[in-house]
Design a protein around this motif. Structure first.
Motif, PDB file in Angstrom:
ATOM      1  N   VAL A  19      30.597  10.782   6.160  1.00  0.00           N
ATOM      2  CA  VAL A  19      29.704  12.046   6.328  1.00  0.00           C
ATOM      3  C   VAL A  19      30.241  13.335   5.926  1.00  0.00           C
ATOM      4  N   GLY A  20      29.695  14.127   5.331  1.00  0.00           N
ATOM      5  CA  GLY A  20      30.178  15.664   4.653  1.00  0.00           C
ATOM      6  C   GLY A  20      30.746  15.423   3.392  1.00  0.00           C
ATOM      7  N   GLN A  21      31.086  14.409   2.954  1.00  0.00           N
ATOM      8  CA  GLN A  21      31.484  14.121   1.647  1.00  0.00           C
ATOM      9  C   GLN A  21      30.721  14.608   0.480  1.00  0.00           C
ATOM     10  N   TRP A  22      31.004  15.246  -0.475  1.00  0.00           N
ATOM     11  CA  TRP A  22      29.773  15.250  -1.623  1.00  0.00           C
ATOM     12  C   TRP A  22      30.277  14.114  -2.668  1.00  0.00           C
ATOM     13  N   VAL A  23      29.057  13.724  -3.376  1.00  0.00           N
ATOM     14  CA  VAL A  23      29.220  12.690  -4.336  1.00  0.00           C
ATOM     15  C   VAL A  23      28.513  13.145  -5.530  1.00  0.00           C
ATOM     16  N   GLN A  24      28.676  12.742  -6.897  1.00  0.00           N
ATOM     17  CA  GLN A  24      27.965  12.881  -7.952  1.00  0.00           C
ATOM     18  C   GLN A  24      28.054  11.731  -8.814  1.00  0.00           C
ATOM     19  N   GLY A  25      27.100  11.754  -9.675  1.00  0.00           N
ATOM     20  CA  GLY A  25      26.822  10.477 -10.652  1.00  0.00           C
ATOM     21  C   GLY A  25      25.336  10.328 -10.784  1.00  0.00           C
ATOM     22  N   GLU A  26      25.118   9.046 -11.367  1.00  0.00           N
ATOM     23  CA  GLU A  26      23.734   8.489 -11.724  1.00  0.00           C
ATOM     24  C   GLU A  26      22.904   7.248 -10.715  1.00  0.00           C
ATOM     25  N   VAL A  27      22.124   7.996 -10.296  1.00  0.00           N
ATOM     26  CA  VAL A  27      21.383   7.095  -9.347  1.00  0.00           C
ATOM     27  C   VAL A  27      19.902   6.742  -9.980  1.00  0.00           C
ATOM     28  N   TRP A  28      19.534   5.798  -9.343  1.00  0.00           N
ATOM     29  CA  TRP A  28      18.114   5.351  -9.559  1.00  0.00           C
ATOM     30  C   TRP A  28      17.244   5.487  -8.347  1.00  0.00           C
ATOM     31  N   ILE A  29      16.172   5.817  -8.263  1.00  0.00           N
ATOM     32  CA  ILE A  29      15.234   6.078  -6.919  1.00  0.00           C
ATOM     33  C   ILE A  29      14.051   5.119  -6.907  1.00  0.00           C
ATOM     34  N   GLY A  30      13.818   4.807  -5.931  1.00  0.00           N
ATOM     35  CA  GLY A  30      12.579   3.920  -5.461  1.00  0.00           C
ATOM     36  C   GLY A  30      11.842   4.033  -4.373  1.00  0.00           C
ATOM     37  N   VAL A  31      10.614   3.337  -4.200  1.00  0.00           N
ATOM     38  CA  VAL A  31      10.044   3.361  -2.826  1.00  0.00           C
ATOM     39  C   VAL A  31      10.648   2.526  -1.922  1.00  0.00           C
ATOM     40  N   ASP A  32      10.658   2.920  -0.958  1.00  0.00           N
ATOM     41  CA  ASP A  32      11.380   1.857   0.221  1.00  0.00           C
ATOM     42  C   ASP A  32      10.648   0.770   0.387  1.00  0.00           C
ATOM     43  N   PRO A  33      11.212  -0.401   0.061  1.00  0.00           N
ATOM     44  CA  PRO A  33      10.400  -1.865   0.112  1.00  0.00           C
ATOM     45  C   PRO A  33       9.819  -1.916   1.372  1.00  0.00           C
ATOM     46  N   TYR A  34      10.694  -1.751   2.493  1.00  0.00           N
ATOM     47  CA  TYR A  34      10.333  -2.070   3.847  1.00  0.00           C
ATOM     48  C   TYR A  34      11.531  -1.723   4.952  1.00  0.00           C
ATOM     49  N   PHE A  35      12.592  -1.600   4.143  1.00  0.00           N
ATOM     50  CA  PHE A  35      13.933  -1.601   5.281  1.00  0.00           C
ATOM     51  C   PHE A  35      13.882  -0.539   5.928  1.00  0.00           C
ATOM     52  N   TYR A  36      13.759   0.823   5.480  1.00  0.00           N
ATOM     53  CA  TYR A  36      13.747   1.885   6.481  1.00  0.00           C
ATOM     54  C   TYR A  36      12.505   1.798   7.328  1.00  0.00           C
ATOM     55  N   LYS A  37      11.375   1.590   6.777  1.00  0.00           N
ATOM     56  CA  LYS A  37      10.196   1.715   7.434  1.00  0.00           C
ATOM     57  C   LYS A  37      10.246   0.796   8.548  1.00  0.00           C
ATOM     58  N   GLU A  38      10.726  -0.375   8.469  1.00  0.00           N
ATOM     59  CA  GLU A  38      10.499  -1.508   9.510  1.00  0.00           C
ATOM     60  C   GLU A  38      11.558  -1.506  10.364  1.00  0.00           C
ATOM     61  N   ARG A  39      12.892  -0.966  10.117  1.00  0.00           N
ATOM     62  CA  ARG A  39      13.835  -0.926  11.010  1.00  0.00           C
ATOM     63  C   ARG A  39      14.928   0.080  10.912  1.00  0.00           C
ATOM     64  N   LEU A  40      15.544   0.502   9.630  1.00  0.00           N
ATOM     65  CA  LEU A  40      16.347   1.283   9.618  1.00  0.00           C
ATOM     66  C   LEU A  40      16.371   2.739  10.441  1.00  0.00           C
ATOM     67  N   HIS A  41      15.031   3.195  10.235  1.00  0.00           N
ATOM     68  CA  HIS A  41      14.598   4.508  10.995  1.00  0.00           C
ATOM     69  C   HIS A  41      14.976   4.522  12.432  1.00  0.00           C
ATOM     70  N   ARG A  42      15.195   3.309  13.031  1.00  0.00           N
ATOM     71  CA  ARG A  42      15.650   3.206  14.520  1.00  0.00           C
ATOM     72  C   ARG A  42      16.932   3.014  14.789  1.00  0.00           C
ATOM     73  N   TYR A  93      18.488   9.501 -12.303  1.00  0.00           N
ATOM     74  CA  TYR A  93      18.773  10.940 -11.964  1.00  0.00           C
ATOM     75  C   TYR A  93      20.358  11.016 -12.016  1.00  0.00           C
ATOM     76  N   ASP A  94      20.614  12.220 -12.599  1.00  0.00           N
ATOM     77  CA  ASP A  94      22.082  12.542 -12.381  1.00  0.00           C
ATOM     78  C   ASP A  94      22.138  13.669 -11.250  1.00  0.00           C
ATOM     79  N   VAL A  95      22.784  13.293 -10.034  1.00  0.00           N
ATOM     80  CA  VAL A  95      22.772  13.998  -8.849  1.00  0.00           C
ATOM     81  C   VAL A  95      24.231  14.594  -8.494  1.00  0.00           C
ATOM     82  N   VAL A  96      24.070  15.580  -7.653  1.00  0.00           N
ATOM     83  CA  VAL A  96      25.524  15.864  -6.668  1.00  0.00           C
ATOM     84  C   VAL A  96      24.843  16.011  -5.513  1.00  0.00           C
ATOM     85  N   ALA A  97      25.164  15.346  -4.499  1.00  0.00           N
ATOM     86  CA  ALA A  97      24.520  15.365  -3.198  1.00  0.00           C
ATOM     87  C   ALA A  97      25.682  15.076  -2.038  1.00  0.00           C
ATOM     88  N   LYS A  98      25.169  15.247  -0.877  1.00  0.00           N
ATOM     89  CA  LYS A  98      26.120  15.285   0.232  1.00  0.00           C
ATOM     90  C   LYS A  98      25.880  14.217   1.052  1.00  0.00           C
TER      91      LYS A  98
END
Length: 180
Positions: A90-113, A56-61
């Motif tokens: 935090v608060g900076q806007w960014v733009q460009g190309e990204v790939w997006i995928g399903v969280d392998p487990y990083f967020y689900k297992e620990r990052l969410h804490r 995707y081509d994104v503009v994101a915060k």
């Protein structure tokens, strides 16, 4: 942003992080992104334009940033577990190309804490599953056999469900079309 096409590698299922996916399934997970091409942006309106496969081509915060992980929001909040670029505060806007995928487990297992980490879990419905059917090219530099996809002949086929243990000899790559 209510629809996305995201990548999923078979090892994520094989590791037991998720079961097999079927068209029509409801599921809940976070999404990760790869964004080494992101740069600071003067634009301050979110954008997410589909480029193909899971790109995707994104503009994101930037909405969260630590030395180990950062989160951007382009209408969907996604994380990248890597050292953010110096400009990704935090608060900076960014733009460009990204790939997006399903969280392998990083967020689900620990990052969410992590303290201050936004809730990235989203309820999705799987509307389409595609299996990569691009032919492999084998080469043997330095006596080791390497396999890469023949990008000039990229192909995907529709499937009713993933079969991570047998599709493409257990090394399958999928695209999941998602809606919320």
């Amino acid at each position: 942003m209510n629809e996305l096409v995201v990548g999923l590698n078979s090892w994520i299922i094989q590791d037991g992080n998720y079961g097999e996916f079927r068209c029509g399934d409801s599921c809940r997970f976070a999404l990760e992104f790869g964004g080494s091409a992101l740069i600071p942006s003067d634009e301050t309106t979110t954008r997410c334009q589909y480029k193909g496969t899971s790109e995707y081509d994104v503009v994101a915060k930037v909405i969260f940033s630590t030395p180990q992980v950062w989160v951007i929001d382009f209408g969907v909040k996604v994380f990248c577990e890597s050292r953010p670029p110096k400009f990704a505060t935090v608060g900076q806007w960014v733009q460009g190309e990204v790939w997006i995928g399903v969280d392998p487990y990083f967020y689900k297992e620990r990052l969410h804490r992590m303290q201050g980490m936004p809730d990235l879990f989203i309820d999705w419905r799987v509307t389409r599953i595609q299996l990569e059917n691009t032919p492999w090219i084998e080469s043997a530099p330095e006596g080791r056999t390497l396999r890469t996809r023949d990008r000039a002949r990229e192909a995907w086929i529709d499937r009713a469900a993933t079969d991570a243990w047998t599709d493409d000899g257990g090394g399958a790559d999928y695209l999941l079309s998602l809606s919320r």
